[in-house]
Design an enzyme around this catalytic site. Structure first.
Site, PDB file in Angstrom:
ATOM      1  N   HIS A 169     -21.066 -12.119  37.773  1.00  0.00           N
ATOM      2  CA  HIS A 169     -20.932 -12.964  36.582  1.00  0.00           C
ATOM      3  C   HIS A 169     -21.575 -14.339  36.810  1.00  0.00           C
ATOM      4  O   HIS A 169     -22.454 -14.761  36.062  1.00  0.00           O
ATOM      5  CB  HIS A 169     -19.446 -13.111  36.246  1.00  0.00           C
ATOM      6  N   GLU A 170     -21.156 -15.003  37.872  1.00  0.00           N
ATOM      7  CA  GLU A 170     -21.700 -16.344  38.142  1.00  0.00           C
ATOM      8  C   GLU A 170     -23.191 -16.246  38.456  1.00  0.00           C
ATOM      9  O   GLU A 170     -23.958 -17.160  38.134  1.00  0.00           O
ATOM     10  CB  GLU A 170     -20.939 -17.027  39.285  1.00  0.00           C
ATOM     11  N   GLU A 194     -22.632 -17.534  28.390  1.00  0.00           N
ATOM     12  CA  GLU A 194     -21.730 -16.417  28.695  1.00  0.00           C
ATOM     13  C   GLU A 194     -22.405 -15.076  28.451  1.00  0.00           C
ATOM     14  O   GLU A 194     -22.060 -14.079  29.084  1.00  0.00           O
ATOM     15  CB  GLU A 194     -20.445 -16.510  27.851  1.00  0.00           C
TER      16      GLU A 194
END
Ligand code: CO
Length: 500
Positions: A265-266, A295
């Site tokens: 995700h990061e 996002e």
């Protein structure tokens, strides 16, 4: 060279200094969250508030006003200059409209409220947090009055995170999404397919977890030569210019999925920040287009890529080398375990399908709180009722209910929708990517993830915040934001996994 271009170069020299302050702030935050001794907190707080005051002064100065007025008076500006001054004007107007003493009073109330929230959560006691929440909401309403609004007070708050989106647009796409997810959940409940996750119980050495995460980040195209992976309580990404974008995660010895998926995700956030066009430096446009678009990039990698069967067909052999306990588990069973659906109470622990329901509940509630159609007294009952209606679960106490997130305590009203918007943008981008790259899935299966990064770099990342999210989605996909693509994606994925 046109006459205004010379002035723009001078303006960029001015704005670059604001970027330097931003980068300084970022380094101090990174240090604070990774290695700073606890006793250093109060002094660090002083330093950070000094820097933030310097930034405020620069953003609201007469010099800033001079440049804004100058560029406003010129008709044939190029796109970068135009977007740059308009963005500065928006920030300038906003900062000027809110009286400084009220803003300072608010930051004090917010830090008290954060502390009260922490205590109330610990004690599982919403009553204790209620007066603070009321105060924060009053401030938000007061600020909306200074700033003005169209149709719905909540729109002004949304604009901070997702320029261009409105509550009436969200009502349409979120209710379609909510109904679709509830329908899929019901089908899953009726399904005879049971997913085995027993092999995910056990112990996973932190160093081994780090090794796998670094291997995957490298394959994704996150540039470690211009980055770092650290460990902190809560995972995050932080940028100090395009050549220094760092990620952090948190390892849990008994949890294989948590750090792995937070790294992916990061990593998606990090790849975005590392690939914004360097020409945008010094224009304040070298940021993501919005919270929702940011996002969309992290969730794209985390869910659409990182929870796909093709992804695991490639990465599973390396995973088994590091974690031999999976040697007797087939890749199909492993893939299913990565995608188990289990309605739960806590947003940050939820699966890909039900995640958006957690967000929609928060959106529906915070919009009503801001408009005064529900009170802080009634909010807890509404929270619990919506969890029962949408997810079929009921919190046993406030800490796993209305007190679970810190967002309302620090005044981040309007932020939550970005998370679900990220899912919607991501699926709409995927639809276009599938058309542009017909052999997308065989590339994933061969571990050739760079083709994805290149597509995202070319279509999204390089533009930074030159375009508003609505302009970006339209120019990339040819359509306005729609819930259709994410809903189709969810049906396709979960009907295969759960055989319905
Ligand atoms: Co994120």
């Amino acid at each position: 060279m046109k006459e205004y271009e010379k002035t723009f170069n001078k303006f960029k020299d001015y704005l670059k200094k604001i970027d330097y302050l931003n980068s300084t702030e970022a380094v101090l935050y990174w240090d604070m969250r990774t290695v700073m001794p606890r006793q250093g907190v109060p002094y660090r707080g002083e330093v950070l508030s000094y820097i933030s005051e310097q930034k405020y002064n620069m953003l609201t100065s007469d010099t800033m006003k001079y440049y804004i007025d100058y560029f406003e008076s010129i008709d044939d500006l190029d796109i970068v200059t135009k977007a740059c001054y308009k963005n500065c004007k928006k920030v300038y107007d906003k900062q000027k409209k809110i009286p400084k003493d009220r803003y300072i009073a608010y930051t004090l109330a917010a830090s008290e409220s954060e502390a009260a929230w922490e205590e109330a959560k610990e004690e599982k006691n919403y009553e204790k947090f209620k007066p603070h929440l009321q105060k924060i909401i009053n401030f938000q309403k007061e600020f909306v009055e200074y700033l003005g609004y169209t149709d719905d007070k909540y729109n002004t708050l949304l604009d901070d995170y997702e320029p261009g989106i409105t509550a009436s647009k969200l009502d349409v796409i979120f209710s379609q999404l909510r109904d679709a997810i509830i329908d899929i959940l019901n089908k899953i409940k009726e399904s005879k397919t049971k997913i085995n996750t027993d092999f995910l119980k056990g112990s996973f050495d932190n160093k081994d977890q780090e090794k796998l995460s670094l291997y995957i980040l490298d394959k994704m195209g996150y540039d470690m030569g211009r980055g770092a992976l650290g460990e902190t309580m809560h995972p995050f990404t932080i940028k100090m210019g395009s050549d220094d974008v760092r990620l952090s995660t948190h390892y849990y010895q008994d949890d294989f999925k948590s750090a792995l998926y937070s790294c992916i995700h990061e990593g998606g956030h990090g790849i975005y920040d590392q690939n914004i066009d360097k020409n945008l430096y010094g224009t304040l446009l070298s940021e993501g287009a919005s919270m929702g678009i940011h996002e969309s990039q992290s969730r794209f990698y985390e869910n659409i890529i990182g929870r796909s069967l093709e992804f695991w067909k490639y990465f599973y052999s390396e995973t088994k080398k590091i974690f031999p306990q999976f040697n007797n588990v087939s890749v199909e069973d492993f893939y299913k375990a990565m995608n188990e659906v289990k309605p739960s109470l806590v947003r940050t622990e939820s699966d890909e399908l039900t995640y958006s329901l957690h967000i929609i509940i928060r959106y529906e509630l915070e919009r009503e709180l801001i408009n005064g159609t529900i009170s802080v007294d009634g909010a807890r009952d509404q929270w619990n009722k919506k969890y029962k209606d949408y997810l079929g679960v009921t919190p046993k106490d406030d800490s796993e209910g209305i007190l679970q997130d810190m967002h309302w305590s620090d005044g981040s009203f309007g932020y939550f929708p970005s998370y679900a918007l990220g899912n919607l943008y991501g699926a709409q981008f995927l639809h276009k990517m599938e058309q542009d790259i017909p052999d997308l899935y065989s590339n994933i299966e061969n571990g050739s993830l760079l083709i994805i990064k290149e597509w995202l770099n070319k279509n999204i990342h390089k533009y930074g915040s030159l375009y508003k999210p609505e302009e970006l989605i339209k120019s990339v996909t040819g359509e306005e934001l729609s819930s259709k693509y994410f809903i189709d994606y969810l049906y396709k994925k979960y009907s295969k996994i759960y055989n319905f």
